[in-house]
Design a protein around this motif. Structure first.
Motif, PDB file in Angstrom:
ATOM      1  N   ASN A 193     -10.682   3.100   1.808  1.00  0.00           N
ATOM      2  CA  ASN A 193     -10.363   1.821   2.434  1.00  0.00           C
ATOM      3  C   ASN A 193     -10.173   0.630   1.499  1.00  0.00           C
ATOM      4  O   ASN A 193      -9.940  -0.485   1.953  1.00  0.00           O
ATOM      5  CB  ASN A 193     -11.441   1.448   3.455  1.00  0.00           C
ATOM      6  CG  ASN A 193     -11.445   2.366   4.645  1.00  0.00           C
ATOM      7  OD1 ASN A 193     -12.439   3.011   4.929  1.00  0.00           O
ATOM      8  ND2 ASN A 193     -10.323   2.443   5.330  1.00  0.00           N
ATOM      9  N   HIS A 194     -10.314   0.855   0.208  1.00  0.00           N
ATOM     10  CA  HIS A 194     -10.109  -0.276  -0.705  1.00  0.00           C
ATOM     11  C   HIS A 194      -9.557   0.284  -2.024  1.00  0.00           C
ATOM     12  O   HIS A 194      -8.440  -0.019  -2.427  1.00  0.00           O
ATOM     13  CB  HIS A 194     -11.434  -1.024  -0.911  1.00  0.00           C
ATOM     14  CG  HIS A 194     -11.315  -2.311  -1.661  1.00  0.00           C
ATOM     15  ND1 HIS A 194     -10.110  -2.888  -1.965  1.00  0.00           N
ATOM     16  CD2 HIS A 194     -12.265  -3.146  -2.159  1.00  0.00           C
ATOM     17  CE1 HIS A 194     -10.337  -4.012  -2.633  1.00  0.00           C
ATOM     18  NE2 HIS A 194     -11.622  -4.195  -2.766  1.00  0.00           N
ATOM     19  N   GLN A 195     -10.341   1.167  -2.649  1.00  0.00           N
ATOM     20  CA  GLN A 195      -9.787   2.027  -3.689  1.00  0.00           C
ATOM     21  C   GLN A 195      -9.373   3.318  -2.977  1.00  0.00           C
ATOM     22  O   GLN A 195     -10.048   3.767  -2.041  1.00  0.00           O
ATOM     23  CB  GLN A 195     -10.846   2.321  -4.753  1.00  0.00           C
ATOM     24  CG  GLN A 195     -10.337   3.192  -5.887  1.00  0.00           C
ATOM     25  CD  GLN A 195     -11.296   3.220  -7.074  1.00  0.00           C
ATOM     26  OE1 GLN A 195     -11.031   2.645  -8.110  1.00  0.00           O
ATOM     27  NE2 GLN A 195     -12.422   3.886  -6.914  1.00  0.00           N
ATOM     28  N   ILE A 196      -8.251   3.890  -3.408  1.00  0.00           N
ATOM     29  CA  ILE A 196      -7.747   5.088  -2.730  1.00  0.00           C
ATOM     30  C   ILE A 196      -7.587   6.216  -3.737  1.00  0.00           C
ATOM     31  O   ILE A 196      -6.892   6.059  -4.745  1.00  0.00           O
ATOM     32  CB  ILE A 196      -6.388   4.796  -2.050  1.00  0.00           C
ATOM     33  CG1 ILE A 196      -6.539   3.673  -1.011  1.00  0.00           C
ATOM     34  CG2 ILE A 196      -5.837   6.060  -1.385  1.00  0.00           C
ATOM     35  CD1 ILE A 196      -5.222   3.143  -0.486  1.00  0.00           C
TER      36      ILE A 196
ATOM     37  N   ALA B 212      -4.215  -2.146   7.802  1.00  0.00           N
ATOM     38  CA  ALA B 212      -3.675  -1.882   6.489  1.00  0.00           C
ATOM     39  C   ALA B 212      -4.021  -0.455   6.036  1.00  0.00           C
ATOM     40  O   ALA B 212      -3.145   0.272   5.568  1.00  0.00           O
ATOM     41  CB  ALA B 212      -4.261  -2.867   5.486  1.00  0.00           C
ATOM     42  N   SER B 213      -5.286  -0.024   6.146  1.00  0.00           N
ATOM     43  CA  SER B 213      -5.693   1.258   5.556  1.00  0.00           C
ATOM     44  C   SER B 213      -4.911   2.448   6.100  1.00  0.00           C
ATOM     45  O   SER B 213      -4.658   3.412   5.384  1.00  0.00           O
ATOM     46  CB  SER B 213      -7.186   1.515   5.792  1.00  0.00           C
ATOM     47  OG  SER B 213      -7.956   0.550   5.139  1.00  0.00           O
TER      48      SER B 213
ATOM     49  N   VAL C  59      -5.405   4.029  -6.587  1.00  0.00           N
ATOM     50  CA  VAL C  59      -4.834   2.757  -6.129  1.00  0.00           C
ATOM     51  C   VAL C  59      -5.971   1.859  -5.661  1.00  0.00           C
ATOM     52  O   VAL C  59      -6.944   2.346  -5.082  1.00  0.00           O
ATOM     53  CB  VAL C  59      -3.876   3.012  -4.935  1.00  0.00           C
ATOM     54  CG1 VAL C  59      -3.496   1.710  -4.233  1.00  0.00           C
ATOM     55  CG2 VAL C  59      -2.640   3.765  -5.397  1.00  0.00           C
TER      56      VAL C  59
ATOM     57  N   TYR D   2     -14.171  -2.010  -8.366  1.00  0.00           N
ATOM     58  CA  TYR D   2     -12.912  -1.252  -8.436  1.00  0.00           C
ATOM     59  C   TYR D   2     -11.908  -1.809  -9.435  1.00  0.00           C
ATOM     60  O   TYR D   2     -10.770  -1.334  -9.504  1.00  0.00           O
ATOM     61  CB  TYR D   2     -12.300  -1.098  -7.037  1.00  0.00           C
ATOM     62  CG  TYR D   2     -13.303  -0.517  -6.066  1.00  0.00           C
ATOM     63  CD1 TYR D   2     -14.045   0.619  -6.424  1.00  0.00           C
ATOM     64  CD2 TYR D   2     -13.561  -1.102  -4.836  1.00  0.00           C
ATOM     65  CE1 TYR D   2     -15.002   1.146  -5.567  1.00  0.00           C
ATOM     66  CE2 TYR D   2     -14.509  -0.582  -3.978  1.00  0.00           C
ATOM     67  CZ  TYR D   2     -15.227   0.535  -4.349  1.00  0.00           C
ATOM     68  OH  TYR D   2     -16.182   1.050  -3.508  1.00  0.00           O
TER      69      TYR D   2
ATOM     70  N   LYS E  77     -19.087   2.779   5.277  1.00  0.00           N
ATOM     71  CA  LYS E  77     -18.063   2.230   4.389  1.00  0.00           C
ATOM     72  C   LYS E  77     -17.666   3.291   3.365  1.00  0.00           C
ATOM     73  O   LYS E  77     -18.524   3.866   2.693  1.00  0.00           O
ATOM     74  CB  LYS E  77     -18.694   1.017   3.696  1.00  0.00           C
ATOM     75  CG  LYS E  77     -17.733   0.109   3.012  1.00  0.00           C
ATOM     76  CD  LYS E  77     -18.457  -1.184   2.635  1.00  0.00           C
ATOM     77  CE  LYS E  77     -17.884  -1.783   1.384  1.00  0.00           C
ATOM     78  NZ  LYS E  77     -18.536  -3.063   1.041  1.00  0.00           N
TER      79      LYS E  77
ATOM     80  N   ILE F 117       0.832  -1.211   0.000  1.00  0.00           N
ATOM     81  CA  ILE F 117       0.000   0.000   0.000  1.00  0.00           C
ATOM     82  C   ILE F 117       0.865   1.259   0.000  1.00  0.00           C
ATOM     83  O   ILE F 117       0.602   2.214  -0.732  1.00  0.00           O
ATOM     84  CB  ILE F 117      -0.965  -0.003   1.208  1.00  0.00           C
ATOM     85  CG1 ILE F 117      -1.943  -1.183   1.107  1.00  0.00           C
ATOM     86  CG2 ILE F 117      -1.716   1.313   1.298  1.00  0.00           C
ATOM     87  CD1 ILE F 117      -2.835  -1.356   2.339  1.00  0.00           C
TER      88      ILE F 117
ATOM     89  N   LYS G  54      -7.546  -7.240  -0.656  1.00  0.00           N
ATOM     90  CA  LYS G  54      -7.676  -7.472   0.783  1.00  0.00           C
ATOM     91  C   LYS G  54      -7.555  -8.957   1.109  1.00  0.00           C
ATOM     92  O   LYS G  54      -8.060  -9.800   0.377  1.00  0.00           O
ATOM     93  CB  LYS G  54      -9.031  -6.959   1.268  1.00  0.00           C
ATOM     94  CG  LYS G  54      -9.176  -5.460   1.080  1.00  0.00           C
ATOM     95  CD  LYS G  54     -10.381  -4.932   1.840  1.00  0.00           C
ATOM     96  CE  LYS G  54     -10.440  -3.424   1.725  1.00  0.00           C
ATOM     97  NZ  LYS G  54     -11.303  -2.826   2.739  1.00  0.00           N
TER      98      LYS G  54
ATOM     99  N   ALA H 135      -1.679   4.008   4.057  1.00  0.00           N
ATOM    100  CA  ALA H 135      -1.808   4.967   2.959  1.00  0.00           C
ATOM    101  C   ALA H 135      -1.863   6.391   3.509  1.00  0.00           C
ATOM    102  O   ALA H 135      -1.176   7.297   3.024  1.00  0.00           O
ATOM    103  CB  ALA H 135      -3.066   4.661   2.144  1.00  0.00           C
TER     104      ALA H 135
ATOM    105  N   ASP I 274     -15.179   2.673   0.903  1.00  0.00           N
ATOM    106  CA  ASP I 274     -14.256   1.851   0.120  1.00  0.00           C
ATOM    107  C   ASP I 274     -13.918   2.439  -1.240  1.00  0.00           C
ATOM    108  O   ASP I 274     -12.944   2.023  -1.861  1.00  0.00           O
ATOM    109  CB  ASP I 274     -14.865   0.462  -0.116  1.00  0.00           C
ATOM    110  CG  ASP I 274     -14.474  -0.517   0.974  1.00  0.00           C
ATOM    111  OD1 ASP I 274     -13.966  -0.066   2.021  1.00  0.00           O
ATOM    112  OD2 ASP I 274     -14.667  -1.724   0.777  1.00  0.00           O
ATOM    113  N   SER I 275     -14.701   3.395  -1.714  1.00  0.00           N
ATOM    114  CA  SER I 275     -14.449   3.913  -3.063  1.00  0.00           C
ATOM    115  C   SER I 275     -13.323   4.932  -3.105  1.00  0.00           C
ATOM    116  O   SER I 275     -12.792   5.232  -4.160  1.00  0.00           O
ATOM    117  CB  SER I 275     -15.719   4.531  -3.645  1.00  0.00           C
ATOM    118  OG  SER I 275     -16.115   5.631  -2.860  1.00  0.00           O
TER     119      SER I 275
ATOM    120  N   PHE J  98      -6.151  -1.726  -3.337  1.00  0.00           N
ATOM    121  CA  PHE J  98      -5.379  -2.801  -2.708  1.00  0.00           C
ATOM    122  C   PHE J  98      -6.271  -4.006  -2.458  1.00  0.00           C
ATOM    123  O   PHE J  98      -7.381  -3.888  -1.968  1.00  0.00           O
ATOM    124  CB  PHE J  98      -4.641  -2.340  -1.447  1.00  0.00           C
ATOM    125  CG  PHE J  98      -5.484  -1.912  -0.278  1.00  0.00           C
ATOM    126  CD1 PHE J  98      -5.866  -2.827   0.694  1.00  0.00           C
ATOM    127  CD2 PHE J  98      -5.880  -0.591  -0.122  1.00  0.00           C
ATOM    128  CE1 PHE J  98      -6.624  -2.429   1.788  1.00  0.00           C
ATOM    129  CE2 PHE J  98      -6.636  -0.184   0.967  1.00  0.00           C
ATOM    130  CZ  PHE J  98      -7.014  -1.105   1.916  1.00  0.00           C
TER     131      PHE J  98
END
Lengths: 189, 189
Positions: B27-30, B59-60, A76, A113, B21, A62, A80, B63, B23-24, A78
């Motif tokens: 937390n998943h796509q950044i 993990a998040s 980006v 994504y 959430k 990351i 999971k 970044a 995530d977009s 990542f």
């Protein structure tokens, strides 16, 4: 990449089983100035590959991916390793065996994504047997997206990952390739 | 932080159990451009706190921490949730319960990377009940280092974490505080 190799020589620790640890600047403590040079180096090597998105895998990847993404100006994603209460919706799923953790993980990316036709650059810290990259390629393929290339900070040239990925035709760029480690230390290609 | 709140309103998803959430973009796509604004905002709020190091948890958080660290010009350390073949040497260890993963993890930092007297800024994505921050404070305290402050991207103001940390006297800066979520959506403080 000269400053990276110098740093590996100065601070890399070698353990039995050909394990190389760079926790002082990449995998636990992170030297963000060095990481910026790494990001620029990846941009330099892949800037003509029409990268739409960078894909990596938690956790160490990351840091590399987000710093590099500043140069590519792309998002980006990542992959999971674990599920949570927040895991909802459809996912692409693969399994990746980690040599250093000695465990196989179910790894996933939400389908939202990774899109059909996108050019996706894979970035990761280490390339050893290639399991992580092959898992990420599997996710990209499931999404009908394309692999723009694979950028690796440290390739263990004495393991088969690099050969496997290059034989499959993917552009692989490793910023440091270690050919062997012995009682005299780390030897680069 | 206006652009962050707008983004949460536009893309945040609310699930039962007061789960939010993002995530977009986090937390998943950044979205690395937004992350840069977040990094600058943390710098703006903590630049006078003599920060020597940024500590986060995989993990998040990684970044957020590495992008912010570019402004502070300090190294990042991320606490690790799992052991691997690379886990060697002495560690500070604590345990953190994750509400969203419904599991308690043993979390650790190598003693080499947290030093006595250092001013350590904690950065994380969410603050809910405060478990993660309290765990990181425990690691900093074990190292005889000092907590320079706690920077949070999204605080769930309806859970007790913010109250607990502020009652303990730590400077807590949250870029967006959500006071409640209901059928009409997300309401900021």
């Amino acid at each position: 990449m000269k400053i990276l190799k110098e740093r590996i020589l100065a601070e890399g620790q070698v353990f039995s089983g050909n394990i190389i640890k760079v926790d002082s600047f990449l995998n636990h403590q992170i030297d963000v100035q060095l990481l910026n040079e790494i990001g620029k180096a990846f941009y330099d090597r892949f800037k003509d590959h029409h990268v739409d998105k960078i894909l990596t895998i938690e956790a160490s990847g990351i840091a590399i991916a987000v710093i590099a993404a500043q140069y590519f100006k792309v998002p980006v994603v990542f992959a999971k390793k674990s599920e949570s209460k927040l895991t909802t919706g459809l996912h692409y799923v693969t399994s990746i065996h980690s040599y250093t953790k000695d465990k196989t993980s179910r790894v996933q990316v939400a389908q939202s994504y990774l899109k059909e036709g996108e050019n996706v650059l894979i970035l990761d810290d280490f390339l050893a047997n290639g399991e992580a990259s092959l898992g990420l390629i599997d996710l990209i393929t499931q999404a009908k997206a394309k692999v723009a290339g694979i950028g690796i900070v440290i390739e263990k040239g004495f393991q088969e990952g690099g050969i496997r990925l290059r034989a499959l035709g993917y552009p692989v760029e490793s910023l440091a390739i270690i050919d062997r480690v012995d009682e005299n230390g780390i030897h680069f290609r």
